[in-house]
Design a protein around this motif. Structure first.
Motif, short mmCIF file in Angstrom:
data_model
loop_
_atom_site.label_atom_id
_atom_site.label_comp_id
_atom_site.label_asym_id
_atom_site.label_seq_id
_atom_site.Cartn_x
_atom_site.Cartn_y
_atom_site.Cartn_z
N ASP A 350 -0.38 -47.42 -3.94
CA ASP A 350 -1.23 -46.61 -4.81
C ASP A 350 -1.85 -47.44 -5.93
N ASN A 351 -2.15 -48.72 -5.66
CA ASN A 351 -2.83 -49.59 -6.64
C ASN A 351 -2.04 -49.75 -7.93
N THR A 352 -0.72 -49.82 -7.77
CA THR A 352 0.17 -49.92 -8.93
C THR A 352 0.99 -51.21 -8.82
N TRP A 353 1.03 -51.95 -9.94
CA TRP A 353 1.77 -53.22 -9.98
C TRP A 353 2.67 -53.22 -11.21
N GLU A 354 3.94 -53.46 -10.99
CA GLU A 354 4.86 -53.59 -12.11
C GLU A 354 4.67 -54.95 -12.76
N PHE A 380 -5.00 -49.83 -10.96
CA PHE A 380 -6.39 -50.10 -10.65
C PHE A 380 -7.01 -48.89 -9.97
N ASP A 381 -8.33 -48.75 -10.13
CA ASP A 381 -9.00 -47.64 -9.47
C ASP A 381 -9.36 -48.02 -8.03
N SER A 382 -10.03 -47.10 -7.36
CA SER A 382 -10.34 -47.31 -5.94
C SER A 382 -11.34 -48.44 -5.71
N GLU A 383 -12.05 -48.86 -6.78
CA GLU A 383 -13.00 -49.96 -6.65
C GLU A 383 -12.41 -51.30 -7.08
N GLY A 384 -11.12 -51.30 -7.41
CA GLY A 384 -10.45 -52.55 -7.76
C GLY A 384 -10.52 -52.93 -9.21
N ASN A 385 -11.02 -52.04 -10.07
CA ASN A 385 -11.11 -52.34 -11.50
C ASN A 385 -9.87 -51.83 -12.21
N ILE A 386 -9.44 -52.55 -13.24
CA ILE A 386 -8.26 -52.13 -13.98
C ILE A 386 -8.51 -50.78 -14.63
N SER A 387 -7.53 -49.89 -14.53
CA SER A 387 -7.69 -48.55 -15.10
C SER A 387 -6.73 -48.29 -16.26
N GLY A 388 -5.70 -49.11 -16.44
CA GLY A 388 -4.82 -48.92 -17.58
C GLY A 388 -3.47 -49.56 -17.39
N THR A 389 -2.71 -49.59 -18.49
CA THR A 389 -1.33 -50.06 -18.45
C THR A 389 -0.44 -48.92 -18.93
N TYR A 390 0.72 -48.78 -18.29
CA TYR A 390 1.58 -47.61 -18.53
C TYR A 390 3.04 -48.02 -18.50
#
Length: 560
Positions: A350-354, A380-390
């Motif tokens: 799901d485009n999530t990296w620890e 990251f979003d579906s286009e490969g751009n960073i969407s945030g840190t959580y």
């Protein structure tokens, strides 16, 4: 009067020879400007007969020795303190309290750090204070002090994380086939209590969610019973991670159990509310002759955990425990270097990296706390751009937005905060890589100085830092032909030249600075050799006039 006419011609020719010889002598003098002799004819006049058209001239005089201020060729050198002007300006000098001007930029640094000419003149400019150029004309100086260290307070990591990188174990997208080992990750087997017993096998195939597997079952090798009904309906099981993060929490039972099952159900879990302590996980029941139940209460058969297949606990020394990582340098308040490591672990599909951070190989600070909170992730979003840190990610926790920063890394300052900016990081199908920058540096010694085209005096230090120390000044004149030569390839202003207009390079008509270069003499040797021949011819011709006049005079004297 013939003698005087000849003598004036001889003297003028001698001056012509001297001027030409001086040009030739200075053909290799840096910044030298050639001279040109200018002649005027002589006539004797009186009140009576003034302006008569039949007046005989009385010879020649030297009206002026003019200098030509055309630019010489630029010759490049290996000395950063050699300067040339591309334009009409002059360098400004202080020579014994007198302001002089030159085009010769072969400068040196004296024992006190001042920028000087070969004859000891001080080069003028605008010294800087803390990198800010002043407005007061002064002797340019190069401070030799070492530069103090600066602790790193911010760093930027712009990374591309390969979208084709695989989780561990890799996600299995193909349809399950018990005869094809590529369609499942691992298995476990148990017998039911039928007579004769039936062999029940569970197949665990890695699903999309982190640490989640879809479970299939066969009984005696068959997926369907005699009525065509699957022995096991859609079933998914989720396990805790290698650190036992969820089971260590109150919701997970309070005791860390790495890889223990924390969910079982007909769909993949979507949030932490779906999870439970291992003992409370719904059992997996296979409808064999005598149904077999797999749970996690310590009594066989338990749900088999993926210890040998799932990603092991993070270890910066073990590349198998992270997807991508790199190390770089940061500096503490004393200028000592430390190695910061940053690591990215793919979690599911799901485009999530620890994200993990280490300092000098340690994962925790002096207080024993991890530099980044557990389960800190970048998405990251579906286009490969960073969407945030959580902090937190599904299904283990609700994702809460957070800026990335660490404390406790600087042994000289326990409260020093280091912010981490992931910039315009991406997740494209390219090999993982990163670009790193940070704002700290160690202490440094002066390594060298140079000038840019704006005349800025720039110091470079052994710690790879640079600093602006000042800016050289240039002067321009309304009438450069009115400048008075002062020797050592310099001039002083006169009433004919007008006062100097002093300013900064690349403004007005001053011109720009070329560092590591010198302006050559503008003397053309070929022209001067031709002029030398002309001067010699003129000298000889005027000598012949004198000789002829002498012969005529002797003839008159010899008359009887």
């Amino acid at each position: 009067m013939g003698f005087n006419t000849a003598l004036s011609g001889i003297k003028a020719s001698a001056d012509f020879l001297s001027t030409t010889g001086n040009n030739i002598a200075n053909s290799d003098t840096t910044g030298f400007k050639k001279s040109r002799i200018e002649f005027g004819d002589l006539y004797n006049t009186s009140v009576i007969g003034a302006g008569s058209s039949n007046t005989i001239g009385s010879g020649v005089s030297v009206n002026n020795i003019a200098q030509e201020f055309s630019s010489g060729n630029i010759a490049y050198t290996d000395n950063n303190l050699d300067l040339a002007i591309d334009g009409t300006g002059f360098f400004v000098l202080d020579v014994g309290g007198t302001q002089a001007y030159t085009r010769a930029g072969d400068f040196k640094i004296d024992e006190e750090g001042y920028l000087v000419t070969n004859d000891g003149g001080y080069v003028q400019g605008y010294n800087a204070s803390n990198g800010v150029i002043g407005g007061f004309l002064d002797d340019l100086i190069v401070p030799t002090d070492r530069i103090a260290p600066e602790a790193t307070s911010a760093l930027t990591i712009e990374t591309n994380l390969d979208s084709e990188a695989e989780d561990i174990p890799p996600y299995i997208a193909s349809s399950f086939d018990p005869s094809d080992p590529d369609t499942y990750t691992y298995t476990q087997t148990a017998n039911d209590t039928s007579v004769p017993p039936q062999v029940v096998t569970l197949y665990y195939a890695k699903a999309e969610a982190p640490n989640t597997y879809q479970v299939y079952a066969t009984v005696d090798g068959e997926q369907l019973d005699g009525t065509g009904t699957p022995y096991l309906g859609d079933t998914f099981v989720t396990f805790d991670d290698a650190e036992g993060t969820f089971t260590a929490s109150a919701a997970g039972g309070g005791t860390a159990q790495p890889f223990a099952p924390i969910y079982s159900g007909a769909t993949e879990p979507t949030n932490a509310a779906n999870l439970s302590a291992p003992a409370a996980v719904a059992a997996i029941t296979v409808a064999s002759g005598v149904p077999v139940t797999f749970d996690f209460n310590g009594a066989a058969p338990d749900i088999a955990t993926p210890d040998n297949y799932a990603r092991r606990a993070f270890d910066p020394a073990d590349p198998e425990t992270y997807t991508y990582g790199n190390t770089n340098t940061v500096y503490d308040a004393l200028g000592e270097s430390h190695t910061i490591g940053y690591y990215f672990i793919k979690q599911g599909e799901d485009n999530t990296w620890e994200v993990k951070v280490t300092v000098d190989g340690e994962t925790t600070n002096a207080s024993g706390n991890p530099f980044l909170d557990e389960d800190t992730v970048v998405t990251f979003d579906s286009e490969g751009n960073i969407s945030g840190t959580y902090v937190g990610y599904a299904p283990y926790a609700v994702a809460n937005p957070t800026p990335l920063s660490i404390t406790g890394w600087d042994p000289t300052d326990a409260f020093a905060e280091l912010s981490i900016d992931l910039g315009a990081s991406t997740q494209y199908a390219l090999t993982s890589s990163d670009t790193y920058s940070q704002n700290g540096y160690a202490a440094g010694e002066l390594q060298g100085v140079s000038f840019d085209d704006n005349g800025f005096l720039i110091a470079s230090y052994t710690n790879q830092q640079t600093a602006v120390l000042g800016q050289i000044a240039l002067a321009a004149f309304d009438n450069v032909d009115g400048l008075t030569p002062a020797g050592n390839t310099s001039w002083v202003a006169s009433s004919d030249s007008g006062a100097a207009n002093v300013g900064k390079p690349n403004t007005g008509t001053f011109g720009s600075i070329q560092g590591g270069a010198l302006e050559e003499s503008n003397v053309d040797i070929t022209e001067e050799l031709v002029a030398l021949i002309e001067a010699q011819r003129n000298y000889q011709a005027n000598s012949k006039t004198l000789e002829t006049e002498n012969t005529v005079t002797q003839t008159i004297i010899n008359l009887r």
